[in-house]
Structure formats: C-alpha cells, structure tokens
Design a protein around this motif. Sequence first.
Motif, PDB file in Angstrom:
ATOM      1  N   HIS A   1      -0.290  19.745 -10.781  1.00 58.18           N
ATOM      2  CA  HIS A   1      -1.702  19.857  -9.994  1.00 58.18           C
ATOM      3  C   HIS A   1      -1.508  21.252  -8.990  1.00 58.18           C
ATOM      4  N   SER A   2      -2.855  21.780  -8.791  1.00 56.79           N
ATOM      5  CA  SER A   2      -2.788  22.781  -7.959  1.00 56.79           C
ATOM      6  C   SER A   2      -3.120  21.916  -6.490  1.00 56.79           C
ATOM      7  N   ARG A   3      -2.815  22.895  -5.332  1.00 52.95           N
ATOM      8  CA  ARG A   3      -2.967  22.060  -4.109  1.00 52.95           C
ATOM      9  C   ARG A   3      -4.439  21.664  -3.892  1.00 52.95           C
ATOM     10  N   LYS A   4      -5.371  22.454  -4.300  1.00 50.83           N
ATOM     11  CA  LYS A   4      -6.874  22.110  -4.178  1.00 50.83           C
ATOM     12  C   LYS A   4      -7.151  20.739  -5.167  1.00 50.83           C
ATOM     13  N   GLU A   5      -6.499  20.743  -6.248  1.00 53.91           N
ATOM     14  CA  GLU A   5      -7.037  19.265  -7.124  1.00 53.91           C
ATOM     15  C   GLU A   5      -6.126  18.427  -6.587  1.00 53.91           C
TER      16      GLU A   5
ATOM     17  N   GLU B   1       0.804  -1.065   0.008  1.00 52.22           N
ATOM     18  CA  GLU B   1       0.114  -0.023   0.160  1.00 52.22           C
ATOM     19  C   GLU B   1       0.835   1.028  -0.031  1.00 52.22           C
ATOM     20  N   GLN B   2       0.516   2.290  -1.112  1.00 48.47           N
ATOM     21  CA  GLN B   2       1.260   3.382  -1.031  1.00 48.47           C
ATOM     22  C   GLN B   2       0.723   4.496   0.106  1.00 48.47           C
ATOM     23  N   THR B   3       1.647   5.352   0.555  1.00 45.12           N
ATOM     24  CA  THR B   3       1.530   6.160   1.388  1.00 45.12           C
ATOM     25  C   THR B   3       0.685   7.331   0.910  1.00 45.12           C
ATOM     26  N   PRO B   4       0.128   8.248   1.544  1.00 44.42           N
ATOM     27  CA  PRO B   4      -0.683   9.330   0.885  1.00 44.42           C
ATOM     28  C   PRO B   4       0.380  10.312   0.084  1.00 44.42           C
ATOM     29  N   VAL B   5       1.719  10.350   0.530  1.00 48.14           N
ATOM     30  CA  VAL B   5       2.721  11.041   0.017  1.00 48.14           C
ATOM     31  C   VAL B   5       3.057  10.427  -1.438  1.00 48.14           C
ATOM     32  N   GLN B   6       3.508   9.238  -1.282  1.00 44.78           N
ATOM     33  CA  GLN B   6       3.739   8.621  -2.601  1.00 44.78           C
ATOM     34  C   GLN B   6       2.754   8.515  -3.488  1.00 44.78           C
ATOM     35  N   ARG B   7       1.260   8.529  -3.172  1.00 47.10           N
ATOM     36  CA  ARG B   7       0.108   8.495  -3.976  1.00 47.10           C
ATOM     37  C   ARG B   7       0.008   9.956  -4.663  1.00 47.10           C
ATOM     38  N   ALA B   8       0.305  10.967  -3.991  1.00 42.72           N
ATOM     39  CA  ALA B   8       0.426  12.397  -4.328  1.00 42.72           C
ATOM     40  C   ALA B   8       1.491  12.522  -5.368  1.00 42.72           C
ATOM     41  N   LEU B   9       2.718  12.172  -4.945  1.00 40.43           N
ATOM     42  CA  LEU B   9       3.922  12.292  -5.946  1.00 40.43           C
ATOM     43  C   LEU B   9       3.671  11.546  -7.278  1.00 40.43           C
ATOM     44  N   GLY B  10       2.998  10.438  -7.168  1.00 42.71           N
ATOM     45  CA  GLY B  10       2.398   9.622  -8.500  1.00 42.71           C
ATOM     46  C   GLY B  10       1.670  10.882  -9.345  1.00 42.71           C
ATOM     47  N   LEU B  11       0.836  11.384  -8.851  1.00 44.47           N
ATOM     48  CA  LEU B  11       0.035  12.134  -9.520  1.00 44.47           C
ATOM     49  C   LEU B  11       0.710  13.391 -10.234  1.00 44.47           C
ATOM     50  N   LEU B  12       1.583  13.994  -9.388  1.00 45.45           N
ATOM     51  CA  LEU B  12       2.350  14.970  -9.761  1.00 45.45           C
ATOM     52  C   LEU B  12       3.536  14.784 -10.808  1.00 45.45           C
ATOM     53  N   VAL B  13       4.053  13.555 -10.785  1.00 41.39           N
ATOM     54  CA  VAL B  13       4.990  13.189 -11.711  1.00 41.39           C
ATOM     55  C   VAL B  13       4.457  13.107 -13.253  1.00 41.39           C
ATOM     56  N   ARG B  14       3.139  13.081 -13.277  1.00 36.97           N
ATOM     57  CA  ARG B  14       2.377  13.031 -14.518  1.00 36.97           C
ATOM     58  C   ARG B  14       2.300  14.349 -15.090  1.00 36.97           C
ATOM     59  N   ARG B  15       1.750  15.263 -14.198  1.00 34.50           N
ATOM     60  CA  ARG B  15       1.654  16.676 -14.751  1.00 34.50           C
ATOM     61  C   ARG B  15       1.418  17.392 -13.311  1.00 34.50           C
TER      62      ARG B  15
ATOM     63  N   THR C   1       4.557  20.474  -1.032  1.00 40.43           N
ATOM     64  CA  THR C   1       4.670  21.820  -1.228  1.00 40.43           C
ATOM     65  C   THR C   1       5.911  22.460  -0.777  1.00 40.43           C
ATOM     66  N   GLU C   2       6.083  22.040   0.702  1.00 38.40           N
ATOM     67  CA  GLU C   2       7.385  22.326   1.374  1.00 38.40           C
ATOM     68  C   GLU C   2       8.570  21.853   0.657  1.00 38.40           C
ATOM     69  N   ALA C   3       8.476  20.679   0.039  1.00 34.32           N
ATOM     70  CA  ALA C   3       9.749  19.948  -0.525  1.00 34.32           C
ATOM     71  C   ALA C   3       9.937  20.632  -2.053  1.00 34.32           C
ATOM     72  N   GLY C   4       8.881  21.547  -2.413  1.00 37.07           N
ATOM     73  CA  GLY C   4       9.158  22.037  -3.716  1.00 37.07           C
ATOM     74  C   GLY C   4       8.454  21.121  -4.797  1.00 37.07           C
ATOM     75  N   TRP C   5       7.787  20.275  -4.697  1.00 31.79           N
ATOM     76  CA  TRP C   5       7.348  19.351  -5.879  1.00 31.79           C
ATOM     77  C   TRP C   5       5.949  19.827  -6.183  1.00 31.79           C
ATOM     78  N   GLN C   6       5.102  20.306  -5.392  1.00 26.26           N
ATOM     79  CA  GLN C   6       3.986  20.911  -5.752  1.00 26.26           C
ATOM     80  C   GLN C   6       4.049  22.514  -5.417  1.00 26.26           C
ATOM     81  N   ASP C   7       3.618  23.223  -6.416  1.00 25.55           N
ATOM     82  CA  ASP C   7       3.725  24.710  -6.405  1.00 25.55           C
ATOM     83  C   ASP C   7       2.793  25.355  -7.082  1.00 25.55           C
ATOM     84  N   ASP C   8       1.675  26.223  -6.648  1.00 30.81           N
ATOM     85  CA  ASP C   8       0.609  26.709  -7.249  1.00 30.81           C
ATOM     86  C   ASP C   8       1.038  27.617  -8.139  1.00 30.81           C
TER      87      ASP C   8
END
Length: 163
Positions: free
Chosen positions: A33-37, A17-31, A60-67
């Motif tokens: 995303h906004s924080r809300k999305e 089972e992936q952690t929430p961070v891993q799942r979010a990172l999996g989404l971000l490597v594709r394209r 966001t703190e690590a720089g992977w997500q940036d609105d």
Amino acid sequence: MNDSDAPEPGHKRRVREQTPVQRALGLLVRREHSRKELTRKLTSRGIEGEAAQAAVDKLTEAGWQDDTRFAENLVRMRANTGYGPIHVRAELGTHGLDSEQIAAAMDTFEGDWTENARDLVRRRFGEAGPQDLAQRRKAADLLARRGFDGDSIRRATRYDPDD
C-alpha cells in the motif's frame, strides 16, 4: 480454569482491539500500500487521523511500508494486466507520489509498452490482429482506454506479425 472464566454457551469471547499499527500491518501483509492509501484505509476504519499517520510512519521507519517498493510493484502489475504508461502514471499520481517517484518507478519497467499493446490486441483480435478499418478503430479505442500513447497504438494496430 474455573466456571466463571469460561464463556457462557452461545457467547463468543471478546476480541481484543487491535492497535493502529497492528491494523496497518494487517493490511500490508495482504499487499503493498502507498502511505496515502494506508492512512486513508485506517481512518476509514475509525482510527483517528493522527494515530493513523503515526502508525504509518512507524511502519515506514521499520521498512514494512515503502512507497518506492509499492510504486515499482504497481507498475509491474498494471503492465502485466494490459495497462499502458499513461494509465499507470495517472494511477501512481492518485497515491500521492511526486513526479520524481513516479518517473523512477516507470524507469524500473523492463518491458516494451508497444509490445504490451500488441499482446493485448492479439488477445482480443486473434494472432492476425485487426483485419479491417473498423477492427483497427476498435483496437485503437481499447488501447487508448487502457492508457497507451498514440505511437504505441499506431504500431499495435497496424503491425506486421513478422515485425
């Protein structure tokens, strides 16, 4: 490896089972995303709201997500696919960005909205543009649906190609 460690024939190994961070990172490597999305997508995949928010905060703190980066990318993508500034602003608003973030992202657009409208009209009506009133109305309706303002619509539908 002994026989008890080997998976039985016909059975797949259990996926960890992936952690929430891993799942979010999996989404971000594709394209981007906004924080809300990103938060919405995680919760729709069964991750608890607080855990989803914490994962997004960590990325966001690590720089992977940036609105800001997301918004600039969205402006560029929508402009390149024939959408006007009204549509783009509205779409940015649906991602939970405030008016300052939206204005800053719109300011990064280096193109000309009127020229984008003209390009769209050329693609739909040929190099000569709309020839009669009915075609100009069709072109104007198209541009309005795509989110161009009245000034750009007028310029794009009544232009001289030598302009």
